[in-house]
Scaffold this active site. Structure first.
Site, PDB file in Angstrom:
ATOM      1  N   SER A 116      37.143  30.893  43.599  1.00 56.21           N
ATOM      2  CA  SER A 116      36.076  30.368  43.096  1.00 56.21           C
ATOM      3  C   SER A 116      35.403  31.055  42.128  1.00 56.21           C
ATOM      4  O   SER A 116      35.069  29.810  40.955  1.00 56.21           O
ATOM      5  CB  SER A 116      34.903  30.401  44.708  1.00 56.21           C
ATOM      6  OG  SER A 116      34.606  29.870  45.052  1.00 56.21           O
ATOM      7  N   GLU A 142      27.848  30.226  45.295  1.00 49.03           N
ATOM      8  CA  GLU A 142      29.008  29.291  44.215  1.00 49.03           C
ATOM      9  C   GLU A 142      28.433  29.086  43.358  1.00 49.03           C
ATOM     10  O   GLU A 142      29.309  29.185  42.267  1.00 49.03           O
ATOM     11  CB  GLU A 142      29.893  28.216  45.164  1.00 49.03           C
ATOM     12  CG  GLU A 142      30.753  27.428  44.772  1.00 49.03           C
ATOM     13  CD  GLU A 142      32.019  28.033  44.614  1.00 49.03           C
ATOM     14  OE1 GLU A 142      32.104  28.585  45.766  1.00 49.03           O
ATOM     15  OE2 GLU A 142      32.499  28.007  43.446  1.00 49.03           O
ATOM     16  N   ASP A 200      29.710  29.984  39.693  1.00 48.01           N
ATOM     17  CA  ASP A 200      30.131  28.325  38.292  1.00 48.01           C
ATOM     18  C   ASP A 200      29.620  29.245  37.746  1.00 48.01           C
ATOM     19  O   ASP A 200      30.237  28.789  36.058  1.00 48.01           O
ATOM     20  CB  ASP A 200      30.266  27.385  39.538  1.00 48.01           C
ATOM     21  CG  ASP A 200      31.204  27.275  40.734  1.00 48.01           C
ATOM     22  OD1 ASP A 200      31.824  28.417  40.463  1.00 48.01           O
ATOM     23  OD2 ASP A 200      31.164  26.456  41.312  1.00 48.01           O
ATOM     24  N   ASP A 210      55.073  32.381  42.280  1.00 50.80           N
ATOM     25  CA  ASP A 210      55.038  32.860  43.126  1.00 50.80           C
ATOM     26  C   ASP A 210      53.790  32.171  44.213  1.00 50.80           C
ATOM     27  O   ASP A 210      53.512  31.832  43.142  1.00 50.80           O
ATOM     28  CB  ASP A 210      55.470  34.365  43.560  1.00 50.80           C
ATOM     29  CG  ASP A 210      53.972  35.022  42.996  1.00 50.80           C
ATOM     30  OD1 ASP A 210      52.916  34.901  43.856  1.00 50.80           O
ATOM     31  OD2 ASP A 210      54.002  35.808  42.471  1.00 50.80           O
ATOM     32  N   GLY A 221      58.279  35.983  38.380  1.00 53.19           N
ATOM     33  CA  GLY A 221      58.569  34.796  37.878  1.00 53.19           C
ATOM     34  C   GLY A 221      57.358  34.267  39.180  1.00 53.19           C
ATOM     35  O   GLY A 221      56.287  34.969  39.374  1.00 53.19           O
ATOM     36  N   ASP A 253      52.779  38.018  33.763  1.00 53.83           N
ATOM     37  CA  ASP A 253      53.282  37.499  34.937  1.00 53.83           C
ATOM     38  C   ASP A 253      52.639  38.302  36.261  1.00 53.83           C
ATOM     39  O   ASP A 253      52.974  39.878  35.598  1.00 53.83           O
ATOM     40  CB  ASP A 253      55.342  37.351  35.224  1.00 53.83           C
ATOM     41  CG  ASP A 253      55.932  37.654  36.800  1.00 53.83           C
ATOM     42  OD1 ASP A 253      54.904  36.705  37.512  1.00 53.83           O
ATOM     43  OD2 ASP A 253      57.246  38.356  36.327  1.00 53.83           O
ATOM     44  N   ILE A 254      52.550  38.290  37.444  1.00 51.08           N
ATOM     45  CA  ILE A 254      52.005  38.964  38.002  1.00 51.08           C
ATOM     46  C   ILE A 254      52.664  39.255  39.679  1.00 51.08           C
ATOM     47  O   ILE A 254      53.516  38.680  40.251  1.00 51.08           O
ATOM     48  CB  ILE A 254      50.615  38.311  39.070  1.00 51.08           C
ATOM     49  CG1 ILE A 254      49.587  38.179  38.197  1.00 51.08           C
ATOM     50  CG2 ILE A 254      49.703  39.816  40.083  1.00 51.08           C
ATOM     51  CD1 ILE A 254      48.577  38.875  37.158  1.00 51.08           C
TER      52      ILE A 254
END
Ligand SMILES: *[C@@H]1O[C@H](CO)[C@@H](O)[C@H](O)[C@H]1NC(C)=O
Ligand SMILES: *[C@@H]1O[C@H](CO)[C@@H](O)[C@H](O)[C@H]1NC(C)=O
Length: 618
Positions: free
Chosen positions: A533, A307, A311, A597, A595, A576-577
């Protein structure tokens, strides 16, 4: 003296004599807070030792909290003339300081119930009344019973009330929460001095949201982003995907939160930098230890470096380390409470950090990126109080960016909720995430490039794992989200049973970013990770860049961004996905649609447009 007997069914007779300003006054006890069952992963172990000592902390109601959202909208709504005019810490403290009446009422109650006034203390910020009591004394004051709960995973013990606690009605109105009571898994610090020994409390089920990926069947060299981005996402791929072509000038800063023993490996950082950002070899984030959080840069256990390595490689890499990157390392199994308490002394008792060196005074950065999360299955007063604290800190101009989770509609993999609100294995109602459902947090979901496609093709929702998303059971849908989320609910929401998800709750995530095949270095070799993450620090880095440009132009950092992101001013900022879904709890979960979601939020951002919109604001 008038005495008054009240039966609570389980604890026997409770005698209560209440008086203030000389005139005895009676008030029945009312249930102040309760929970239905211990949260996931905790088991009732035994009755608490009646002689154990509890540092009881009575958090007083804060005035003006009902105005918090409007105070925030005044400085965060892009149409407000006061946009960006953040508050000073003193202004925040004064506005929410409890009234003298609240202090007096609680004081008189404790005295009339037999607590020697010399033992009662008011915290210096006026937020808490504190008194050290024995378990038996606490049981009498709060009309409850204390038990020892054990966390299954770690066998650590925690003292908590069996189900709920009671306060005299006239006192209840002045009290927000009393701790330690029902909040399992919250760090209540050096709680106990008794025959039970020291029972340091363990944090609840908090998961990092990174994913280890299988190495891709790839011939492309890691350094070569052309053509390889769909299976090998380098810093350059990310820049291309989001038009994140920006030279950081050096204004502003960011803090990245890491928990417990999770830490980056210094050698890995340099191996990564050598390949992708040679100028950064030898550079490290600036450590800020919270509640004993320790540097452990020699760590090589992949589970503990994955992690943190990712990061910092992403944030320092994407920002060329041109602004200070801080590492908020939280020790002692702490979690969000410790972070908030480190910034705000007024919040310390909530985190059980009274008198701790990590109580207040920690520098708060303009942007905070968090890639850990848990579930909303905690007492709602506690969740609301924590969220309000995040809102108060946001008034000061900080942006909280948090990963939305990697298990689709449930915060904890394989765990859903039964109809009675208790956790069940497998199928059941969705379990919303925490803290991402707090409306003052910007929740980031994950996308993925489609196989074989280029960075200019549309991404899908993450396929490798379910991007976390859904609707809160605690926080109602905020006005700034209403237009987009209502539109989703009326056109595209799946038709599951009535309680599977909550149509009136705050929808999350807000935005998304790539979270698959993220190139990192782990334990010496180039490998791939991902998860929400990765998405959170990528998005957070873009907000840092926006702040850099705004500060250079004499403007303030952006602070709380959600009302702006959902406004029509920002409508064209998003890619937009519309492909992919996030199944869970025995359902197909939610799908990405045109839009907003609850899988990818508003979409990924085009940084150039995002920057121009924020630069146009005051
Ligand atoms: C409670 O006990 C702790 C530990 O002995 C002490 O530091 C603290 O000041 C006490 N608090 C009050 C309100 O007496
Ligand atoms: C649904 O969310 C609202 C807040 O918007 C809350 O008041 C209500 O209790 C929630 N319902 C359930 C079943 O949790």
């Amino acid at each position: 003296m008038v005495s008054f007997t009240f039966f609570l069914g389980f604890a026997g007779a409770i005698v209560s004599v209440l008086g203030s300003s000389g005139s005895p006054q009676l008030s029945r006890r009312v249930l102040h807070e309760h929970r239905r069952s211990p949260p996931i992963g905790w088991t009732l172990h035994k009755r608490a030792d009646p002689d154990a000592t509890l540092p009881l902390s009575i958090a007083l109601v804060q005035p003006n909290l009902h105005n918090l959202e409007s105070y925030l909208l005044d400085i965060a709504d892009p149409d407000s003339p006061n946009y960006g005019k953040h508050w000073t810490p003193a202004q925040i403290a004064e506005t929410f300081r409890p009234s003298k009446e609240s202090v007096d009422v609680v004081h008189s109650w404790l005295m009339s119930d037999g607590v020697d006034p010399a033992r009662i203390e008011l915290s210096d910020n006026g937020q808490y009344v504190r008194v050290n009591v024995s378990v038996s004394e606490a049981e009498r004051l709060l009309a409850t019973e204390y038990y020892v709960y054990q966390e299954d995973a770690s066998s650590t013990n925690h003292l908590a009330c069996g189900s709920g606690y009671h306060l005299p009605e006239h006192v209840s109105r002045h009290v927000d929460v009393v701790t330690p009571t029902i909040h399992l898994g919250r760090l209540t610090a050096s709680v106990i001095s008794s025959s039970q020994g020291s029972t340091r409390v363990h944090a609840r089920d908090v998961r990092r949201t990174s994913q280890r990926m299988q190495p891709p069947p790839l011939s492309a060299k890691p350094q070569d982003s052309s053509g390889g981005c769909s299976t090998f996402v380098t810093l350059d791929c990310i820049r291309e995907l989001y038009s994140f072509d920006y030279t950081v000038g050096g204004k502003g800063n960011i803090g990245v939160v890491e928990l417990g023993s999770e830490n980056y490996n210094g050698k890995d950082m340099d191996t990564f930098f050598k390949s992708y950002v040679p100028d950064l070899v030898g550079q490290r984030p600036k450590m800020i230890s919270i509640d004993g959080g320790a540097e452990n840069m020699g760590q090589t256990n992949g589970n503990l470096i994955g992690e943190s390595n990712m990061d910092f490689m992403l944030v320092m890499g994407l920002l060329d380390n041109k602004v200070p990157v801080y590492q908020y390392q939280i020790g002692n199994n702490g979690w969000f409470d410790e972070l908030l308490a480190a910034f705000d002394k007024q919040y310390c008792s909530d985190a059980g950090l009274t008198g701790d060196s990590s109580c207040g005074g920690t520098m708060i950065t303009n942007v905070i990126s968090v890639s850990y999360g848990s579930g909303e299955d905690e007492p709602s007063k506690f969740l609301v109080r924590t969220c309000n604290e995040i809102g108060k800190l946001s008034l000061g101009g900080t942006t909280f960016v948090v990963s939305s989770g990697d298990n689709g509609p449930t915060a904890i993999g394989g765990q859903c909720m039964g109809s009675d609100g208790t956790p069940v294995d497998g199928n059941g109602n969705f379990l919303p995430g925490w803290p991402v459902t707090c409306p003052y947090i910007t929740a980031v979901g994950a996308t993925q490039m489609q196989p074989g496609k280029s960075t200019s093709d549309p991404e899908s929702a993450s396929i490798y794992f379910g991007s976390g998303g859904g609707f809160s059971n605690v926080f109602p849908r905020p006005s700034w989200q209403d237009r987009m989320v209502s539109s989703y609910l009326s056109r595209s929401a799946p038709n599951y049973g009535a309680n599977v998800y909550n149509r009136s709750g705050r929808g999350y995530p807000d935005v998304s970013a790539n979270g698959a095949y993220t190139v990192i270095v782990s334990d010496g070799s180039i490998s791939e990770s991902g998860g929400t993450s990765a998405a959170a620090p990528i998005f957070a880095s873009m907000i840092v860049a926006v702040n850099d440009a705004r500060i250079a132009a004499g403007k303030s950092p952006v602070g709380w961004i959600n009302p702006a992101l959902y406004s029509s001013t920002f409508a064209n900022v998003f890619n937009d996905i519309t492909i992919g879904s996030a199944p869970g709890c025995g359902t197909n979960g939610f799908s990405a649609v045109p839009g907003w979601d609850p899988v990818t939020g508003l979409g990924t951002v085009n940084f150039k447009l995002l920057l121009s919109r924020f630069m146009a604001l005051p």
